[in-house]
Design an enzyme around this catalytic site. Structure first.
Site, PDB file in Angstrom:
ATOM      1  N   ASP A 283       0.881  -1.179   0.000  1.00  0.00           N
ATOM      2  CA  ASP A 283       0.000   0.000   0.000  1.00  0.00           C
ATOM      3  C   ASP A 283       0.911   1.219   0.000  1.00  0.00           C
ATOM      4  O   ASP A 283       2.134   1.091  -0.124  1.00  0.00           O
ATOM      5  CB  ASP A 283      -0.941  -0.022   1.227  1.00  0.00           C
ATOM      6  CG  ASP A 283      -2.292   0.599   0.897  1.00  0.00           C
ATOM      7  OD1 ASP A 283      -2.301   1.789   0.527  1.00  0.00           O
ATOM      8  OD2 ASP A 283      -3.316  -0.085   0.995  1.00  0.00           O
TER       9      ASP A 283
ATOM     10  N   HIS B  41      -3.078   3.230  -4.498  1.00  0.00           N
ATOM     11  CA  HIS B  41      -2.456   2.723  -3.249  1.00  0.00           C
ATOM     12  C   HIS B  41      -1.025   2.245  -3.483  1.00  0.00           C
ATOM     13  O   HIS B  41      -0.585   1.282  -2.846  1.00  0.00           O
ATOM     14  CB  HIS B  41      -3.298   1.575  -2.673  1.00  0.00           C
ATOM     15  CG  HIS B  41      -4.557   2.049  -1.993  1.00  0.00           C
ATOM     16  ND1 HIS B  41      -4.587   2.447  -0.691  1.00  0.00           N
ATOM     17  CD2 HIS B  41      -5.831   2.177  -2.456  1.00  0.00           C
ATOM     18  CE1 HIS B  41      -5.828   2.809  -0.362  1.00  0.00           C
ATOM     19  NE2 HIS B  41      -6.602   2.662  -1.419  1.00  0.00           N
TER      20      HIS B  41
ATOM     21  N   GLU C  91     -10.052   2.650  -4.813  1.00  0.00           N
ATOM     22  CA  GLU C  91      -9.720   4.046  -4.505  1.00  0.00           C
ATOM     23  C   GLU C  91      -8.581   4.587  -5.376  1.00  0.00           C
ATOM     24  O   GLU C  91      -7.658   5.216  -4.879  1.00  0.00           O
ATOM     25  CB  GLU C  91      -9.358   4.174  -3.019  1.00  0.00           C
ATOM     26  CG  GLU C  91     -10.519   3.793  -2.118  1.00  0.00           C
ATOM     27  CD  GLU C  91     -10.163   3.724  -0.643  1.00  0.00           C
ATOM     28  OE1 GLU C  91     -11.015   4.076   0.175  1.00  0.00           O
ATOM     29  OE2 GLU C  91      -9.044   3.276  -0.309  1.00  0.00           O
TER      30      GLU C  91
HETATM   31  C1  ACM Z   1     -10.860  -0.707   0.942  1.00  0.00           C
HETATM   32  O1  ACM Z   1     -11.331  -0.695   2.090  1.00  0.00           O
HETATM   33  N1  ACM Z   1     -10.242   0.361   0.460  1.00  0.00           N
HETATM   34  C2  ACM Z   1     -10.978  -1.852   0.086  1.00  0.00           C
END
Ligand code: ACM
Length: 629
Positions: free
Chosen positions: A197, A271, A348
């Site tokens: 991440d 991410h 995201e």
């Molecule tokens: C997530 O909680 N961004 C998958």
């Protein structure tokens, strides 16, 4: 009164004549037939296994029994152990790959299954049949009684997962093993390992050494994630860590021995700040000043659910070098992980840097794309092709549905169940992980006393989760999963606190027959497991004992409603500044607060003993708690 006396008489006679108290297990088995009598494990007891395949399980059982009983049981290939593990020569269809039968009688215990997984789960059930002191790591002298029972048990879902985020907080190899041990106890079979991440890249990729030389380390920071100071120029990145491929092999084997398969996640194309810190050329901005994020703010979230990243954390979907990079990553991962899936994130992903990038603009034009979401869909399809070439299946968060889902993708529905329903209706497999029922990073009780985070998820809500939504063909729902994001979790004991007891509720959602679920009964079983966890040294939350306080407002007056998740608690409160206890008013009906700056203090008791935490709501908090309408 008369009834009570008769009831007491019945129970005392029942005890004398060998009837056992009700068996309390989590997750609730499919079928339990209790009978009188019991088996007592002694130093002359034996553990037998009928085939080499079950040796490891017999050894695991003996190790644990010996630790707390002080016996020296050595498992033997045998057909007549006091505790006997047998594999069916002809598989019994009903119990499938993970089911088992457990028969205990005054003669001993026989656990039978089609495969070692079932024997492992039978053993977990046996531990919960034994006295709680079996969880001790030092010798305790008590009678080791196993009540007589016949259990037939098998899971409702094949995917029973927990996700552990090791990017936001790095957990050591030993900590990951301890966590695996804990989830295996409750018949989870999948660890979704969120390995990368913005805040750290945790898996060694030998052909891309900078991923861990650079990407695994960030500047040391303490305090609330998202509010920490950004890296300073020239500051040394000393916090973090990663798993070598040897570590990963060891953890995979450890998990396999406990019937847990590890599904790794590489979260792309968003991410990805830790990968970009190592290889800036993979992003559109190619910004060489980007560092692994230590929990400082770099994004803005808007009320309509959209967001903006102020620092580039996305891979460039128009650059062939990105796909070469991913090919290297997935080649090494496919060789390491036996799980058929690799999770590729997809959540995201901010498209702002893409829309300004000439390469992305050219790709959109060439592919006749009209919306940047289609760039992500293009990226995901390319990733799916790479994974397929390595013999792996792709799974991603539900954003992978946007702009067109990759042909064979499995979808993890997290923004509610909507994405899962949509995917299942298109014939895609789905794992249900909605924030509303399974997000273990959320607070689990009174917001003013639980560690701060932006959302709340109580145990009762977890327990009410049904992974198969109305109108969806159950065959597409592989199962469900609890997700532990670790922005605010910096120790394993806090990970335990966030996981238990909610992980017990989810274990039951995923394993037990839907019709067997019963909140009042579940809570009693949870309390039994609290006692076990105390002996074992595992942390858990007691938020279920804290008062639930809702405030409503009308004509400038506030009215307070109080309740508790655990039935039958006594709630005492004060509005005069005093500390509440049994001398204070006892809550029985909604309380209208007098005008003026009132501070409400609340505490719960059971049987005259304080059981919940003190909750103090200041006038400001009370006012804020009135829902806007
Ligand atoms: C997530 O909680 N961004 C998958």
């Amino acid at each position: 009164m008369k009834k009570l006396v008769l009831l007491l008489l019945f129970f005392s006679l029942a005890t004398v004549y060998g009837q056992n108290p009700a068996i309390q297990l989590i997750p609730q088995p499919v079928e339990i037939q209790q009978s009188d009598g019991s088996f007592v494990l002694t130093k002359t007891s034996t553990v037998g296994f009928d085939s080499q395949q079950s040796r490891k399980i017999a050894e695991m059982l003996s190790r644990k029994l010996n630790l707390s009983t002080g016996f020296s049981i050595k498992p033997q290939q045998d057909k007549a152990g006091s505790i006997q593990f047998n594999l069916n020569k002809v598989p019994v269809t009903l119990i499938g790959k993970e089911g088992y039968t457990l028969v205990s009688s005054p003669k001993g215990v026989v656990i039978t299954a089609n495969e070692p997984a079932g024997l492992f789960y039978g053993m977990q059930t046996l531990f919960q049949l034994l006295p709680k002191e079996i969880e001790s790591k030092t010798v305790i002298n008590i009678p080791w009684i196993i009540p007589s029972v016949i259990i037939t048990d098998y899971p409702r879902f094949g995917w029973r997962g927990i996700m552990l985020d090791v990017s936001r907080n790095f957990f050591t190899k030993e900590e990951v093993k301890l966590y695996i041990d804990q989830i295996a106890r409750y018949k989870y079979n999948t660890l979704h390992w969120h390995l990368t991440d913005d805040n750290g890249w945790r898996i060694e990729i030998k052909s891309l050494p900078k991923l861990t030389e650079v990407g695994a380390w960030r500047v040391p920071r303490f305090g609330q994630f998202g509010e920490r100071t950004a890296p300073k120029p020239g500051e040394a990145a000393t916090a973090g860590g990663f798993y070598t491929q040897a570590d990963i092999k060891e953890i995979i084997q450890y998990a396999q021995d406990r019937n847990i398969t590890i599904m790794p996640e590489i979260d792309v194309p968003g991410h990805s700040m830790s990968a970009i810190a190592a290889y800036p050329e993979l992003s559109c901005t190619k910004d060489t000043s980007i560092k692994v994020n230590p929990g400082s703010s770099f994004s803005e979230w808007f009320d309509n659910g959209t967001f903006k990243m102020r620092i580039d954390n996305t891979l460039n979907p128009s650059d062939e070098k990105v796909y070469e990079f991913l090919d290297k990553v997935f080649t090494e991962m496919a060789a390491l992980f036996p799980n058929p899936y690799i999770h590729v994130g997809g959540d995201e992903c901010y498209k702002g840097f893409w829309t300004n990038d000439p390469g992305c603009q050219a790709l959109m034009k060439k592919m006749n794309m009209t919306h940047p979401e289609e760039l992500q869909a293009y990226f995901m399809k390319r990733v799916e092709d790479i994974l397929k070439s390595k013999g792996k299946k792709m799974i991603g968060w539900d954003e992978i549905l946007e702009g067109g889902v990759a042909p064979e993708a499995t979808v993890m529905s997290w923004r509610g169940i909507k994405g899962g329903i949509e995917a299942a209706k298109m014939g895609h497999d789905v794992v249900m992980t909605p924030t509303t029922f399974v997000y273990l990073d959320y607070q689990q009780g009174e917001p003013t006393i639980e560690p701060p985070i932006y959302a709340n998820l109580r145990l009762s809500k977890c327990y009410s989760f049904n992974p198969v939504p109305e109108g969806v063909d159950a065959k597409y729902i592989l199962g469900g999963q609890g997700n532990l994001w670790t922005e605010q979790v910096v120790t394993l004991h806090h990970a335990e606190y966030m996981t238990w007891p909610r992980g017990w509720a989810l274990a039951e959602d995923f394993w037990s027959p839907k019709a067997s679920k019963n909140w009042g009964n579940f809570i009693q079983r949870v309390e039994k497991l609290f006692d076990r966890a105390d002996i074992e040294g595992i942390n858990y939350s007691t938020a279920i004992y804290d008062a639930i306080i809702n405030v409503s407002g009308k004509d400038g007056k506030m009215t307070v409603n109080m309740d508790s998740e655990v039935p039958g608690l006594d709630i005492y409160y004060t509005i005069d500044g005093a500390m509440p206890n049994t001398y204070s008013p006892k809550y029985s009906k909604p309380v209208e607060l007098p005008e003026g700056p009132v501070t409400l203090r609340v505490v719960t008791y059971r049987n005259g003993k304080q059981i919940g935490h003190l909750i103090t709501l200041t006038p400001e908090v009370l006012k804020k708690r009135v829902p806007a309408n």
